[in-house]
Design a protein around this motif. Structure first.
Motif, short mmCIF file in Angstrom:
data_model
loop_
_atom_site.label_atom_id
_atom_site.label_comp_id
_atom_site.label_asym_id
_atom_site.label_seq_id
_atom_site.Cartn_x
_atom_site.Cartn_y
_atom_site.Cartn_z
N GLY A 90 9.36 -4.06 6.28
CA GLY A 90 8.39 -4.10 7.34
C GLY A 90 6.98 -4.26 6.80
O GLY A 90 6.73 -4.05 5.61
N VAL A 91 6.10 -4.64 7.69
CA VAL A 91 4.67 -4.76 7.36
C VAL A 91 3.96 -3.66 8.14
O VAL A 91 4.14 -3.53 9.34
N ILE A 92 3.18 -2.86 7.42
CA ILE A 92 2.44 -1.79 8.08
C ILE A 92 0.99 -1.80 7.65
O ILE A 92 0.64 -2.29 6.57
N GLY A 93 0.14 -1.26 8.50
CA GLY A 93 -1.27 -1.09 8.19
C GLY A 93 -1.52 0.34 7.76
O GLY A 93 -1.03 1.28 8.39
N ILE A 94 -2.27 0.51 6.70
CA ILE A 94 -2.59 1.84 6.19
C ILE A 94 -4.10 2.02 6.25
O ILE A 94 -4.84 1.27 5.60
N PRO A 95 -4.58 2.99 7.03
CA PRO A 95 -6.02 3.25 7.01
C PRO A 95 -6.42 3.79 5.63
O PRO A 95 -5.75 4.67 5.10
N ILE A 96 -7.47 3.23 5.07
CA ILE A 96 -7.84 3.60 3.70
C ILE A 96 -9.23 4.24 3.66
O ILE A 96 -10.09 3.95 4.49
N ALA A 137 11.58 3.18 6.73
CA ALA A 137 12.38 3.92 7.71
C ALA A 137 11.44 4.60 8.69
O ALA A 137 11.68 4.59 9.90
N ASN A 138 10.35 5.17 8.19
CA ASN A 138 9.35 5.81 9.02
C ASN A 138 7.97 5.38 8.52
O ASN A 138 7.53 5.82 7.45
N PRO A 139 7.26 4.53 9.28
CA PRO A 139 5.95 4.04 8.82
C PRO A 139 4.94 5.15 8.54
O PRO A 139 4.16 5.05 7.60
N ASP A 140 4.99 6.23 9.33
CA ASP A 140 4.03 7.33 9.11
C ASP A 140 4.27 8.03 7.78
O ASP A 140 3.32 8.42 7.09
N ASP A 141 5.54 8.18 7.40
CA ASP A 141 5.86 8.79 6.10
C ASP A 141 5.36 7.92 4.95
O ASP A 141 4.82 8.43 3.96
#
Length: 159
Positions: A90-96, A137-141
């Motif tokens: 998956g592709v996710i955005g991570i606030p940095i 599996a879990n984007p937040d993790d």
């Protein structure tokens, strides 16, 4: 910075005195020079404290990154061998929290160096890093793992 230069010079002197100019000899000379400098400089000197603290941060970061590299490499290797892969890409955005070009670039490169992840882009406002991961599996993790692991340690090192 002066103590670092002195430490590098001690390392080169060690290599020349032993007659072996190699990575191992230079590393041993650097470690010996590091310990010699800790004994030679009084503990209350501000520049000694900052140099030795920063050196220990570099060592801790290198050990942490090596562990992450081994774990992610093992995970990808096992998944390739298995008949049914466990990948959930998956592709996710991570606030940095990284702000400067150096911080953002280093974070993106370190993420890309670990197998199973690839930095794709940074948002226009430079507040979000987009990555592709093989195991989402879990984007937040995953976000928490990168923020609390790689980013936090990298920013401690660079700031």
């Amino acid at each position: 910075m002066q103590l670092f230069v002195v430490n590098v010079l001690i390392s080169m002197l060690w290599a020349l005195l032993t007659g072996k100019v190699s990575v191992g000899s230079l590393t041993l000379g650097f470690v010996l020079g590091y310990f010699a400098l800790t004994l030679l400089y009084p503990a209350e000197e501000e520049k000694k404290n900052s140099y030795f603290q920063k050196t220990m941060q570099v060592v801790r970061f290198a050990l942490f990154f090596t562990k992450e590299l081994v774990v992610s490499s093992w995970r990808v290797a096992i998944d390739v061998i298995k008949p049914l892969p466990l990948m959930r890409p998956g592709v996710i955005g991570i606030p940095i929290d990284a702000e400067t070009d150096l911080e953002i670039t280093m974070l993106a490169n370190i993420i890309s160096l670990t197998p199973g992840t690839l930095s794709l882009d940074v948002s226009k406002d430079r507040k979000t890093l987009y990555i592709h991961a093989m195991y989402v599996a879990n984007p937040d993790d995953l976000r928490k793992e990168i923020k609390d692991g790689l980013e936090r340690r990298l920013l401690e090192l660079l700031r």
